[in-house]
Structures are given as structure tokens and as C-alpha cells.
Design a protein around this motif. Structure first.
Motif, short mmCIF file in Angstrom:
data_model
loop_
_atom_site.label_atom_id
_atom_site.label_comp_id
_atom_site.label_asym_id
_atom_site.label_seq_id
_atom_site.Cartn_x
_atom_site.Cartn_y
_atom_site.Cartn_z
N ASN A 31 0.79 -1.25 0.00
CA ASN A 31 0.00 0.00 0.00
C ASN A 31 0.81 1.29 0.00
O ASN A 31 0.29 2.33 0.42
N ALA A 32 2.06 1.24 -0.40
CA ALA A 32 2.84 2.48 -0.48
C ALA A 32 2.40 3.28 -1.71
O ALA A 32 1.96 2.71 -2.71
N ASN A 33 2.53 4.58 -1.61
CA ASN A 33 2.40 5.43 -2.78
C ASN A 33 3.78 5.48 -3.42
O ASN A 33 4.75 5.89 -2.77
N VAL A 34 3.90 5.01 -4.65
CA VAL A 34 5.22 4.96 -5.29
C VAL A 34 5.30 6.00 -6.41
O VAL A 34 4.43 6.05 -7.28
N ARG A 35 6.33 6.83 -6.33
CA ARG A 35 6.56 7.79 -7.41
C ARG A 35 7.90 7.44 -8.05
O ARG A 35 8.83 7.01 -7.37
N VAL A 36 7.99 7.61 -9.34
CA VAL A 36 9.21 7.20 -10.05
C VAL A 36 9.78 8.38 -10.85
O VAL A 36 9.04 9.13 -11.50
N ILE A 37 11.10 8.50 -10.76
CA ILE A 37 11.82 9.45 -11.62
C ILE A 37 12.87 8.65 -12.37
O ILE A 37 13.55 7.80 -11.78
N CYS A 38 13.02 8.91 -13.64
CA CYS A 38 14.05 8.22 -14.42
C CYS A 38 15.03 9.24 -14.98
O CYS A 38 14.63 10.35 -15.34
N PHE A 45 16.37 1.30 -20.93
CA PHE A 45 16.28 -0.03 -20.31
C PHE A 45 14.86 -0.39 -19.87
O PHE A 45 14.52 -1.56 -19.80
N VAL A 46 14.06 0.60 -19.50
CA VAL A 46 12.66 0.35 -19.11
C VAL A 46 11.79 1.43 -19.76
O VAL A 46 12.27 2.53 -20.03
N THR A 47 10.51 1.12 -19.94
CA THR A 47 9.68 2.15 -20.58
C THR A 47 8.88 2.94 -19.54
O THR A 47 8.53 2.41 -18.47
N LYS A 48 8.58 4.14 -19.93
CA LYS A 48 7.79 5.03 -19.09
C LYS A 48 6.40 4.41 -18.87
O LYS A 48 5.86 4.45 -17.75
N LEU A 49 5.89 3.80 -19.93
CA LEU A 49 4.55 3.21 -19.86
C LEU A 49 4.49 2.11 -18.79
O LEU A 49 3.56 2.07 -17.97
N THR A 50 5.51 1.25 -18.77
CA THR A 50 5.54 0.17 -17.77
C THR A 50 5.58 0.76 -16.36
O THR A 50 4.79 0.38 -15.49
N LEU A 51 6.49 1.70 -16.16
CA LEU A 51 6.67 2.26 -14.81
C LEU A 51 5.43 3.03 -14.36
O LEU A 51 5.04 2.98 -13.19
N GLN A 52 4.81 3.72 -15.30
CA GLN A 52 3.61 4.48 -15.00
C GLN A 52 2.48 3.55 -14.56
O GLN A 52 1.79 3.82 -13.59
N ASN A 53 2.33 2.44 -15.27
CA ASN A 53 1.26 1.49 -14.94
C ASN A 53 1.52 0.80 -13.61
O ASN A 53 0.60 0.60 -12.83
N LEU A 54 2.77 0.42 -13.39
CA LEU A 54 3.07 -0.29 -12.13
C LEU A 54 2.96 0.64 -10.92
O LEU A 54 2.44 0.25 -9.87
N SER A 55 3.42 1.88 -11.07
CA SER A 55 3.40 2.80 -9.92
C SER A 55 2.07 3.52 -9.78
O SER A 55 1.76 4.08 -8.74
N GLN A 56 1.29 3.48 -10.84
CA GLN A 56 0.01 4.21 -10.91
C GLN A 56 0.20 5.70 -10.65
O GLN A 56 -0.58 6.35 -9.97
#
Ligand SMILES: Cc1cc2nc3c(=O)[nH]c(=O)nc-3n(C[C@H](O)[C@H](O)[C@H](O)COP(=O)(O)O)c2cc1C
Length: 408
Positions: A31-38, A45-56
């Protein structure tokens, strides 16, 4: 486990970036709120779309894409409870260690006031590189926590130390840091630093070569670990903790006594003059026709011995600088002074001790040698010293608890 917490993950351009997708899911499951910066390179190496979907959540990349009045690097830094950078490339390690802010991730790091965990991952030769090693030491000194890479088979086909450490380890450490108070919070630690200055007249004095660096490193490190620090120093320093500037041994004695009663631990790292001038001349002494003159000296108080004899709950630590027979002299000295620990260092070597940024010390207690610390920068030495004292402090506390319940 993590509800109400915001974890900011920074991803840099290393091959292990793909693993962070799974780590995001681990935090989300709790239940953490996860924010991602690349970094822009991480997107190889990873796509923005994947990270956006996983982190919501939106993924931050461009520092100049500002949705409202507040620049992104400030918003990210304000909102998160902790920041984790994984994997951290050698490149980004170098930038952070040198205060470079040339993308969103490095700018956020610079503005971030809460704990930052750094999990490096790279080829084993890169990890061994002298510049990388120095940058890692710098980061530790600045208070970043490094989650060391592991040994194993690397993506580049070689074997060695450099692989991103296990996701479980990163996850557990994040939870620990989020849920724990700092190791030394609630402890008042008084530290003395620098060489005392004993006036001869208004322009001349007797002093020694102590730079104060070891005492200041101890104060920085204790403060970083949450202690309520008082630095009693003959050297001018600016820090966010309490600093009492003193000059002579008598000033230092007064300042130490003032703080002693309420202290949990006193570390006497200062080089206090054994003698002071008996009659300080009020006017500048004039040159005379005599070839020789004498200045009479009187003994200064032995502050370490004094506070050791009146300590109750305090842990008292002294320093012993010797130019010969280091360990024999140190063993004798700790018995004479009565302090809990004595940190012995060899001042005959030019690569450690006085004025140097490095030290190599032996920690003794009343029973003998506790630990020998290999040559390292003074901040790392300070960290190890506090580690030893903190263990003892905890033992004292346990003993006190047992005593109050009648089991001592
Ligand atoms: C296939 C590939 C894999 C890489 N893996 C790593 C790595 O694991 N660790 C590392 O420090 N650099 C690695 N690099 C080099 C970095 O991508 C490069 O230094 C880059 O400038 C890092 O940028 P950043 O730190 O801004 O993300 C790799 C490069 C390539 C092409």
C-alpha cells in the motif's frame, strides 16, 4: 505495512533497471504510494509506460516540464518520505557526490532532506574504479546510505562484485528506515575538537598541530545518526548543531563541565595542552638584550580524568595521540584516566592523524583492545567508533534497566 508512505524511486541507466519493475510491485502490495523518476538514459532499459502502470503515477523525467507553479524537483522532494535510487550508475554516483544537478533525478536528490538509499549496480571493474570508490566514500560522508552491490554473475558476462543487491534486501531496508527512528536519537553527545590555545601575551601563544578534523567528523556522524550534538571546539566551524567555541584548556574545562550533567556520552577528541603560561603578559612582550628567556608554565586540569571520576550514566571516551609505543602507552593511560574507551592513534605517521583527512586507530576499554580500525577517512573512522560506543551505551541502558528491577 507501508500505507501512508510515499516512496520515491529514482532509476538510472543501468542494465538492472528492469528489476525495479518488480520492486515497485512489492511496495505497492504493501500500500505504499510509489513515485518514479528516471534519468533520460534509464529509458533505454525500461519504458515510461511500464513504470507508470506499475506505480500508478506519472513518471518524472523532464525537469522543465512543470505542471504548475512549483518546479518538479521541489514537489518530488517535498512529497516523499524516503528516496531510493536503484540501480545507481557510476555516472549518477559521481554526479551526486559532486553536487551536480543536470537532470530531474539529480536535482531532486540535491533538494531532498529525508533519507536517501543508494543501491549501486555496475560492472565489477567499474565498482573497483578509484574514482567510483572515492565518490561512494563521499556519499557515505554526506549521510547517504549505500546498499552495497553483491557478488555474482553480471549481465556483461563476467563474475564479481557489482550486481544490484537482492530486491528483498532493498525492500527490507526501506521498511526499516521508514519505521525506525535514527540510531542515536534521544542521546546527547558532547564532543571536543581542536588544539587548545594557551596565550603568552596578546600576540603569541602555545598550541599544537591538532586540526580538529577527527572531533568534527565524530560530531557530524553523531548528528547524522540523530544525536543531540554539542561540539566544543577551538576550530571555527558552521554546522546545524550546537557549537561552543573555546580557546584555552580552562575554557574547554568550563564548557565540558556545563554540558556534562545532561550528557549521555562525552568524547574528548581535542588536544588539550598539558601546561599553560603561568603569568600571561597583558602587553606584548618586548625583545630584550638577553639571549634566553624563560616562560613559566603551570599544569592544566586533566579534563578527561576529572569527568571520568564523576561519571554516572555517561560514557566517557578519550583520545590518546602517541609518537612511540602506542599500545603500551594507551593501555597505561586508560587505567590512569578511568574513562570507558580510549582511541589511540599514532601521530608519528604523516599519512594519518594530525591534519590528515585519514586516521587509523585502536579502540581500547579498561580490559584491553576492543577493535583496531584500518586506515580510512575520518568520517568512516568516526562511524566505527560510534558503533562501538553505541553498543556499550545500549549495554549500559540494559544494565540500568536490570538494576532498577533489582537484578544488578
Ligand atoms: C547495455 C548497457 C548497460 C549498462 N549498464 C550499466 C550499469 O549497470 N551500471 C552503470 O554504472 N552503467 C551502465 N551503463 C552505462 C550507463 O548507461 C552510462 O554511464 C550512462 O551515462 C548513465 O546515465 P545516467 O546515470 O544518467 O542514467 C550501461 C550502458 C549500456 C549501453
Amino acid at each position: 505495512m507501508l500505507s501512508g508512505k510515499t516512496i520515491l524511486i529514482g532509476i538510472t541507466g543501468g542494465i538492472a533497471a528492469y528489476k525495479i519493475c518488480e520492486l515497485i510491485r512489492m511496495y505497492k502490495r504493501q500500500n505504499a504510494n510509489v513515485r518514479v523518476i528516471c534519468t533520460p538514459n534509464a529509458l533505454n532499459f525500461v519504458t515510461k509506460l511500464t513504470l507508470q502502470n506499475l506505480s500508478q503515477n506519472e513518471v518524472g523525467i523532464d525537469e522543465f516540464n512543470i505542471p504548475d507553479y512549483k518546479p518538479e524537483h521541489i514537489s518530488y522532494a517535498d512529497e516523499a518520505d524516503i528516496m531510493l535510487i536503484a540501480p545507481t550508475t557510476a555516472n549518477t554516483i559521481g554526479k551526486i557526490a559532486n553536487g551536480i544537478c543536470d537532470n530531474l533525478l539529480t536535482s531532486v536528490v540535491c533538494a531532498f532532506k529525508k533519507p536517501i538509499l543508494i543501491a549501486p549496480a555496475m560492472n565489477c571493474n567499474m565498482w573497483q574504479n578509484a574514482a567510483v570508490k572515492e565518490n561512494i566514500a563521499k556519499l557515505q560522508k554526506y549521510g547517504y546510505e549505500i546498499i552495497d552491490p553483491e557478488a555474482g554473475f553480471l549481465a556483461c558476462g563476467t563474475e564479481g562484485v557489482g550486481r544490484l543487491c537482492s530486491l528483498d534486501k532493498i525492500f527490507d531496508r526501506t521498511v526499516e528506515v521508514l519505521n525506525s527512528k535514527k540510531k542515536l536519537s534521544g542521546k546527547k553527545i558532547v564532543i571536543t575538537a581542536g588544539g587548545t590555545i594557551e596565550d603568552i601575551d596578546p600576540v603569541r601563544y602555545i598550541s599544537n598541530y591538532s586540526s580538529g578534523k577527527m572531533g568534527i567528523a565524530l560530531a557530524d556522524c553523531a548528528f547524522e545518526q540523530g544525536a543531540d550534538v554539542v561540539l566544543i571546539s577551538t576550530v571555527h566551524v558552521k554546522r546545524n548543531y550546537k557549537i561552543v567555541k573555546v580557546k584555552s584548556a580552562l575554557d574547554m574545562q568550563k564548557a565540558v563541565n556545563k554540558e556534562f550533567e545532561t550528557a549521555d556520552c562525552v568524547i574528548m577528541a581535542a588536544a588539550v595542552a598539558d601546561y599553560r603560561v603561568k603569568n600571561i603578559s597583558e602587553q606584548k612582550m618586548k625583545k630584550t638584550s638577553d639571549d634566553e628567556i624563560s616562560i613559566q608554565l603551570v599544569k592544566n586540569p586533566d579534563i578527561l580524568k576529572e569527568i571520568s571520576s564523576k561519571k554516572t550514566i555517561q560514557t566517557v571516551v578519550g583520545f590518546c595521540a602517541e609518537s612511540e609505543n602506542l599500545l603500551e602507552n594507551a593501555k597505561e593511560k586508560i587505567l590512569k584516566k578511568g574513562c570507558d574507551y580510549l582511541i589511540a592513534n599514532d601521530i608519528s605517521r604523516s599519512d594519518i592523524g594530525f591534519s590528515s583527512d585519514y586516521n587509523e586507530v585502536t579502540i581500547l576499554n579498561q580490559k584491553g583492545i576492543v577493535k583496531k580500525l584500518e586506515r580510512s577517512d575520518k568520517y568512516s573512522i568516526a562511524k566505527e567508533i560510534l558503533e562501538v560506543i553505541y553498543g556499550q551505551e545500549r549495554n549500559n541502558e540494559d544494565n540500568r534497566e536490570l538494576c532498577t528491577s533489582g537484578i544488578c
